[in-house]
Design an enzyme around this catalytic site. Structure first.
Site, short mmCIF file in Angstrom:
data_model
loop_
_atom_site.label_atom_id
_atom_site.label_comp_id
_atom_site.label_asym_id
_atom_site.label_seq_id
_atom_site.Cartn_x
_atom_site.Cartn_y
_atom_site.Cartn_z
N HIS A 96 0.97 -1.19 0.07
CA HIS A 96 -0.05 -0.17 -0.16
C HIS A 96 0.99 1.24 0.00
CE1 HIS A 96 0.26 -0.62 4.46
NE2 HIS A 96 0.61 0.80 4.60
N GLU A 127 -8.47 4.88 9.68
CA GLU A 127 -7.89 4.75 8.48
C GLU A 127 -8.78 3.72 7.48
OE1 GLU A 127 -4.39 2.07 9.68
OE2 GLU A 127 -5.67 0.60 8.33
N GLN A 158 -3.97 3.60 1.41
CA GLN A 158 -4.43 3.74 2.70
C GLN A 158 -4.33 5.06 3.23
OE1 GLN A 158 -1.24 2.94 5.83
NE2 GLN A 158 -2.55 1.53 6.59
#
Lengths: 154, 154
Positions: A7, A43, A60
């Site tokens: 990510h 998140e 993310q």
């Protein structure tokens, strides 16, 4: 062995507004969201490609949950932007130990809990040409690099 | 439609030293290198995952070729670190037009040449929560999202 980009971690002031930007602009949807008290963040994970949980790549989005969390301090200095990058590995413990042996500072003595039950650690950005670098092992990723045939065996 | 993370663009002062860091620390090798005069950079592409050129993800290391290039100015302000992120699409023209219509500033009127013969454009970071965002169409990626069956037909 690092086998993929897991990510890109992006710090933001307003998670809901940033999620909406990514949805409206690119069509990216929230795959998973959580609060990680250890990291001091709320998140959202937007899955960009890969249909297998163990081989997907995500954006993310991170909003700090308190003013003294590391991400809050980073935002105060830098403003919104790319906070870290993360490489996937089937063996975060082994890779972290090998990288420490090469002289790169590893932030945690042992990996901690990351998104979606993953195990993570970070490498110090001053040892990585300015890039805060995370190593991630997702649940089900074995040290051999392949998920177990039947996760219920574990 | 953006279908994958194409690369993470990292700006550095010394390309050779940074390439060596990524090789020694992670085992990542240079897949391709070139000088892009239009962008004012010398660059190395490290392929992280994906065996198909049209579906791979890269770390892109960038060293400016002159002190007045955009990457040189960015380095002077920020120091080394993540300079931009890039999403892959089979149709950079169509996606750029659609994103411009949503009110996000697109830096080029028409896409320019990127790494390995790709066509690229950038979205203004102030319109993207602080993230300089690139859109990339790699050679062979058709607007339908699949490479042509026989590239020699083109």
């Amino acid at each position: 062995m690092l086998t993929r980009i897991d990510h890109i971690g992006i710090a933001c002031f307003d998670l809901d507004a940033t999620v909406e930007f990514y949805r409206a602009t690119y069509g990216f949807e929230v795959f998973h969201s959580e609060v990680n008290e250890d990291q001091g963040v709320r998140e959202a994970m937007l899955r960009i490609n890969g249909t297998d949980d163990g081989a997907a790549s995500y954006v993310q989005l991170l909003q700090p949950t308190s003013d003294d969390s590391p991400v809050a301090k980073w935002l105060a200095r830098h403003g919104e932007g790319v906070h870290h990058i993360a490489f996937g590995t089937p063996d975060v413990d082994g890779d972290a130990a090998a990288i420490r042996d090469r002289g790169v500072r590893v932030v945690y003595d042992t990996p901690r809990r990351g998104s979606m039950g993953s195990r993570i650690t970070f490498l110090h950005p001053r040892d990585c040409h300015g890039v805060l670098t995370e190593l991630v092992t997702t649940p089900g990723a074995s040290a051999a690099g392949a998920p177990p045939a039947d996760p219920s065996d574990h």
